[in-house]
Design an enzyme around this catalytic site. Structure first.
Site, PDB file in Angstrom:
ATOM      1  N   ASP A  22      -1.795  -3.935  -1.898  1.00  0.00           N
ATOM      2  CA  ASP A  22      -1.979  -5.297  -1.383  1.00  0.00           C
ATOM      3  C   ASP A  22      -2.372  -6.323  -2.433  1.00  0.00           C
ATOM      4  OD1 ASP A  22      -5.324  -5.903  -0.763  1.00  0.00           O
ATOM      5  OD2 ASP A  22      -4.659  -3.953  -1.459  1.00  0.00           O
ATOM      6  N   ASP A  58      -2.775   2.435  -2.483  1.00  0.00           N
ATOM      7  CA  ASP A  58      -4.001   1.822  -2.962  1.00  0.00           C
ATOM      8  C   ASP A  58      -5.078   2.088  -1.911  1.00  0.00           C
ATOM      9  OD1 ASP A  58      -5.754   0.003  -4.386  1.00  0.00           O
ATOM     10  OD2 ASP A  58      -5.304  -1.452  -2.810  1.00  0.00           O
ATOM     11  N   ASP A  90      -1.666  -4.257  -7.885  1.00  0.00           N
ATOM     12  CA  ASP A  90      -0.709  -3.258  -7.391  1.00  0.00           C
ATOM     13  C   ASP A  90       0.742  -3.631  -7.719  1.00  0.00           C
ATOM     14  OD1 ASP A  90      -2.694  -1.654  -6.179  1.00  0.00           O
ATOM     15  OD2 ASP A  90      -2.755  -2.985  -4.453  1.00  0.00           O
TER      16      ASP A  90
END
Length: 643
Positions: A528, A338, A532
């Site tokens: 995080d 990410d 996700d």
């Protein structure tokens, strides 16, 4: 650790120690005829103790056999200990079981934690929708909504289903879905997705997807299904046992049956060998084989190596939820990440300031801070954080937030504009376009252009070096998956020399993970946010940020980086490699010693060396002694410094 396991270890250890002492002190004292203390007293006690220690192992072994998993470390341990009883080495048998139990205990400490908690994910799902019928508002369940229904969404409410705005404009908090902390401005004809939060104004939305087909429902379904279907990687020792166990058992039966059949056809020194003594001799060899080959040093030292490694990882601020994840990390070759909060800091900072001729940077910042004084927008907070001006609120006579454009303030009876290009165009202000990448805030006061401020999320200090290190450690492909726009994503990716895909929803990220895995790539995903979670579960190994990460991301990841640094993942990768090497050493060393003892056992029987007593002591060393050496090798990892 369960109470019954504790009792097994404590009681079993005490009885085994007592039996060991009695066996070597009064064990051979005759009681009746040729029957000594070992046979009359100690053996029955050992048998009862053995079944107390192993009844659960027998149950587990039977279950595995039913599942056609015959050759495993449990089966081999049971066969080896029964063989030890057959040759009356019952203390040895109990010791082997205890060592095996200790190995299981170490595994319990590192056991994978439950991943069934969906509390944070479920909070994404709206509880109700405001359905408009004949201009009247009715609160209903999102599941009751139909295509083309019109719903009303007020400030602070979650969007219940995917739809298109037909009236009004507002700002949405999309962080739970896209992971991006910058709110998104939306207007008439813009599509809005379920799970995002309306921040500022009331809007009317036409439903374009049923609740069961909406974005947030798909996310929930994908997380739940992925949790249930995620492949559980086999332990290293389990895979090894599938090869080792059948070989050992086959060799034991071979030397117990084949040599006496062949030798029995001949005579030695002119004397025929007693059929009984011949078979007894070689059956003892076969049993000794099983005792010597008992995987005690393996089933204890290999899991212990990984257990110690998990402790070392925690020292470097990484939590690994199970030994299998640390082990499997070695085989991964693809890294997906990410962007916001993972590669970047996840908060907005002023990157650059451009001022008009004759304007001071400090004055520009002060005017921007005054204009944003009443705003709680993340961009406003970034501006106010860097300016220390004391504002007299009496000088601000009016304040207007213009959705999607910025703010218009009357300061000291003059108009102050702080916002994007559209705001300045609407007020006929001539300005200079800022070409920097990020969110550009333009400032004008009293119809004069003052300058612009570029605000963007910045890359973490260690990200670039860490990604280069991870590439060297085996991640051949590194790709950034982000919900941010292509322009911002390209700048970050180019700076870090990695691939990227942008404008992604959580389901898009998860689909990309699936595509990578279809190409036989072993994928590690680092993220995080709640958005996700699907990718963390779908990937072979999921890594989350422990400090800024959401509860859902942390709960559903396999490894947690408590300091939010990718450089910590580098250390974990190095530890996993060192750990694997130590585990391999333990296996090779154990096998060399055990094979040597097996050869000695064969020579003793075939050449009549009369080393039966010594052979059993060698067997004990091949099991217990080697175990101790392997354990010490495993624990040496604790003093090794990882850079």
């Amino acid at each position: 650790m369960k109470l019954i396991s504790k009792l097994q270890l404590i009681i079993g250890s005490i009885i085994t120690l007592i039996l060991l002492i009695l066996h070597f002190t009064i064990g051979e004292i005759n009681i009746v005829s040729s029957y000594d203390v070992n046979l009359i007293i100690l053996l029955p006690i050992a048998i009862l103790t053995y079944f107390f220690l192993t009844y659960d192992l027998f149950i587990e072994a039977i279950e595995k056999i039913k599942e056609k998993d015959v050759f495993n470390e449990i089966t081999l341990t049971i066969i080896a200990t029964i063989a030890a009883f057959c040759i009356l080495e019952f203390v040895e048998a109990l010791a082997v079981v205890l060592f095996f139990k200790i190995g299981e205990t170490f595994e319990d400490f590192a056991k994978d934690k439950s991943k069934n908690s969906l509390k944070a994910i479920l909070e994404l799902k709206p509880d109700y929708a405001n359905l408009l019928l004949d201009n009247k508002e009715k609160r209903v369940s999102p599941e009751e909504l139909k295509i083309n229904d019109v719903i009303l969404i007020k400030p602070g409410e979650k969007i219940p289903v995917d739809g298109i705005i037909i009236e009004g404009s507002t700002t949405l908090n999309t962080s739970s879905i896209t992971g991006e902390s910058l709110p998104k401005d939306v207007n008439i004809n813009d599509e809005v997705i379920s799970g995002t939060i309306n921040i500022s104004n009331v809007i009317k939305v036409r439903v374009i997807k049923l609740s069961k087909d909406s974005t947030v429902t798909k996310i929930l379904d994908m997380v739940t299904n992925s949790m249930q279907n995620k492949t559980k990687q086999e332990k290293f020792i389990t895979k090894f046992s599938r090869i080792y166990t059948p070989i050992v058992i086959a060799l034991a039966f071979f030397f117990a049956l084949v040599p006496p059949l062949i030798i029995g056809l001949f005579s030695i020194n002119g004397e025929s060998i007693s059929s009984y003594s011949l078979w007894q001799n070689w059956i003892n060899v076969g049993c000794s084989f099983l005792v010597i080959s008992c995987p005690c040093s393996l089933v204890l030292s290999v899991p212990l190596t990984y257990f110690v490694a998990i402790g070392v990882c925690s020292k470097y601020k990484a939590i690994v939820k199970g030994t299998v994840y640390l082990e499997y990390l070695n085989s991964l070759n693809t890294l997906a990440l990410d962007k916001t909060g993972t590669i970047t800091k996840g908060n907005f900072e002023i990157q650059s300031i451009e001022v008009n001729k004759g304007i001071d940077k400090k004055d520009l910042l002060n005017y921007a801070c005054i204009g944003e004084h009443y705003s709680s927008h993340p961009i406003s907070l970034a501006i106010k954080e860097i300016s220390n001006i004391n504002i007299n609120e009496n000088d601000i006579s009016s304040y207007e937030s213009i959705n999607g454009k910025g703010v218009k303030t009357v300061y000291k009876n003059k108009v102050l504009l702080v916002g994007n290009e559209s705001l300045l165009k609407d007020n006929n202000i001539n300005y200079k376009v800022n070409e920097n990448i990020g969110t550009i805030v333009y400032v004008a006061y009293d119809n004069k252009y003052l300058g612009s401020i570029c605000i963007a999320d910045s890359i973490k200090e260690d990200s670039k070096i860490a990604l280069n290190e991870l590439r060297k450690l085996g991640f051949k492909e590194i790709i950034m998956l982000t919900g941010d726009n292509f322009k911002n994503a390209a700048v970050i990716a180019n700076d870090l020399n990695i691939n990227y895909k942008a404008n992604l929803l959580p389901t898009d990220k998860a689909n990309i993970i699936d595509e990578l895995k279809k190409d036989n790539k072993k994928v590690c995903f680092v993220g995080d946010g709640i958005n996700d979670t699907v990718s963390l579960v779908k990937s072979d190994i999921g890594v989350s940020m422990g400090n800024i990460g959401s509860d859902a991301a942390i709960e559903n990841s396999d490894i947690i980086l408590m300091d939010d640094k990718l450089s910590t993942l580098v250390k974990v990768k190095k530890i996993s490699k060192i750990t694997k090497n130590k585990a391999i050493f333990n296996i090779v060393f154990s096998l060399i010693i055990k094979i040597g003892m097996m050869i000695l056992s064969i020579l003793n029987s075939s050449l009549s060396l009369n080393l039966n007593s010594a052979i059993m002591w060698f067997a004990i060393f091949a099991d217990v002694g080697v175990t101790i050496i392997c354990v010490l090798n495993s624990m040496s990892l604790m003093i090794k410094k990882i850079n």
